[in-house]
Design a protein around this motif. Structure first.
Motif, mmCIF file in Angstrom:
data_model
loop_
_atom_site.group_PDB
_atom_site.id
_atom_site.type_symbol
_atom_site.label_atom_id
_atom_site.label_comp_id
_atom_site.label_asym_id
_atom_site.label_seq_id
_atom_site.Cartn_x
_atom_site.Cartn_y
_atom_site.Cartn_z
ATOM 1 N N LYS A 1 3.292 -8.752 4.008
ATOM 2 C CA LYS A 1 1.975 -8.179 3.722
ATOM 3 C C LYS A 1 1.220 -9.223 2.893
ATOM 4 O O LYS A 1 0.915 -9.042 1.713
ATOM 5 C CB LYS A 1 2.127 -6.830 3.000
ATOM 6 N N THR B 1 -0.358 3.411 5.894
ATOM 7 C CA THR B 1 -0.361 4.217 4.670
ATOM 8 C C THR B 1 -1.752 4.747 4.351
ATOM 9 O O THR B 1 -1.926 5.930 4.091
ATOM 10 C CB THR B 1 0.159 3.363 3.495
ATOM 11 N N ALA B 2 -2.744 3.865 4.397
ATOM 12 C CA ALA B 2 -4.080 4.276 3.976
ATOM 13 C C ALA B 2 -4.623 5.347 4.911
ATOM 14 O O ALA B 2 -5.108 6.385 4.479
ATOM 15 C CB ALA B 2 -5.006 3.074 3.943
ATOM 16 N N TYR C 1 -9.098 7.958 5.467
ATOM 17 C CA TYR C 1 -9.660 6.607 5.431
ATOM 18 C C TYR C 1 -10.617 6.388 6.605
ATOM 19 O O TYR C 1 -11.791 6.116 6.446
ATOM 20 C CB TYR C 1 -8.475 5.640 5.457
ATOM 21 N N TYR D 1 -4.080 6.229 -3.867
ATOM 22 C CA TYR D 1 -3.601 5.028 -3.177
ATOM 23 C C TYR D 1 -3.222 3.993 -4.226
ATOM 24 O O TYR D 1 -4.024 3.651 -5.100
ATOM 25 C CB TYR D 1 -4.697 4.478 -2.262
ATOM 26 N N GLY E 1 0.874 -1.175 0.000
ATOM 27 C CA GLY E 1 0.000 0.000 0.000
ATOM 28 C C GLY E 1 0.901 1.210 0.000
ATOM 29 O O GLY E 1 1.815 1.304 0.822
#
Ligand code: COI
Length: 356
Positions: free
Chosen positions: A189, A295-296, A164, A132, A68
């Motif tokens: 991940k 990240t999101a 998010y 993203y 991500g």
């Protein structure tokens, strides 16, 4: 790179003031196939379905991992990636753990930059906005023997993003389920890590929580991660976060927060975060903040913790008092080119140099 531009671009229908994260996709995507022991040509093609059968090994045995990451547009319309080399290193670490052939830096970076460049118009501008990017690797061989696949696909898809999780969330500290086990795939991940988290998370939601603070699989005495994020705890003016291990994802946002905290002179302890110490700190008023980073979401601040039937509320700090808010602002200002990048984290995505 093989380039096939979309003959039916949807960009004119995209409304940056009205979309939700994760279900609007940009006009193009990247694919690259692995067979006969090698990766083939990068292909930039229109976004859309690609044919596989239900016998695909990635679906049957979960040999799949992803990344991500985000691209940001500054006030002048310049586009930047944020520490993409970290995602490149991590996708190959995940790949190795899942017996997926590693990809070259050239495939990863050229695919990423070409995709972001061709669809730069899709990157929304402004507070909290970004694109993203989801690079992924998965087994594509049609075979049902439980063994390493001989065929794979590397792909990158992308969706415009704004914040998010917006509101503060309450989280349940798990005393039963774990996200990862020692010797397992927690540091990768791996797609399956997310699948395994859904059922316990659903149970927590039914109890009125938004997500779970994952604890260790052995004793459930130590914090590991929260939801899909790394977790930070502030007691008095010291920040605590679990040490990365084979059970904990080495988050890019986590690492950036640690460097930014050091720059601000904040005391940080990387090590065991004991559930009972956090509960005790909440009771004696020294627990100031608990938050997740990824990240999101960038930062998700927690308003309450649930533990063994008890609901413990957390202080509401002003943005000036909150370390989480300060570090988030420092980070976002670097990502969006509002602050000097003394760390060398931003990578400019140049226009029209990737052959698209
Ligand atoms: C990220 O922050 O990139 C994540 O892994 C969250 C994602 C599963 C939406």
């Amino acid at each position: 790179m093989i380039i096939q531009k979309s003959s039916n671009p949807r960009i004119s229908t995209f409304d940056p003031s009205n979309f939700s994260f994760g279900n609007t996709f940009i006009d193009h995507m990247i694919i690259c196939e692995y067979e006969n022991g090698k990766w083939g040509d990068l292909q930039l093609i229109p976004y859309g379905p690609i044919g596989f059968t239900p016998a695909m090994m990635g679906v049957n045995y979960g040999q799949a991992c992803f990344e991500g990451m985000k691209a940001y547009k500054d006030n002048d319309g310049q586009v930047f990636l944020f520490r993409p080399e970290k995602n490149f290193e991590r996708i190959n670490k995940s790949a190795k753990r899942l017996a997926i052939p590693e990809i070259s830096e050239e495939i990863f970076m050229n695919g990423l930059k070409a995709l972001v460049d061709i669809d730069r118009e899709w990157i929304p501008q402004g507070e909290g906005m970004s694109l993203y990017l989801r690079p992924l690797l998965f087994a594509t061989e049609e075979a049902l023997k439980a063994r390493i696949s001989e065929k794979y696909m590397f792909a990158i898809v992308a969706t415009p993003a704004k914040s998010y999780y917006t509101a503060p969330v309450s989280v349940k500290i798990s005393d039963h389920y774990s996200r990862a086990a020692s010797g397992g795939v927690g540091a990768a991940k791996a797609a399956g890590n997310y699948a395994a988290s859904f059922y316990p998370t659903q149970l927590a939601i039914e109890e009125g929580y938004d997500q779970i603070i994952w604890t260790d699989d052995c004793s459930h005495e130590y914090f590991e991660e929260s939801g899909t994020m790394n977790v930070f705890v502030r007691i008095n003016d010291t920040i605590y976060t679990p040490k990365t291990s084979d059970k904990i994802l080495d988050g890019v946002t986590r690492d950036s927060f640690l460097q930014l905290a050091e720059r601000r002179g904040i005391d940080v302890v990387i090590g065991d975060v004991k559930v009972t110490d956090v509960i005790e700190a909440q009771r004696n008023g020294t627990l100031k903040e608990v938050w997740g980073v990824g990240t999101a979401v960038v930062t998700s601040i927690f308003e309450a913790l649930g533990y063994q039937g008890e609901h413990l509320t957390l202080p509401k700090l002003s943005p000036e008092e909150s370390f989480a808010e300060q570090l988030k602002n420092d980070l976002v200002n670097i990502q969006t080119n509002k602050a000097e990048d003394t760390f060398g984290w931003r990578v400019l995505v140049e226009e029209n140099v990737y052959g698209v």
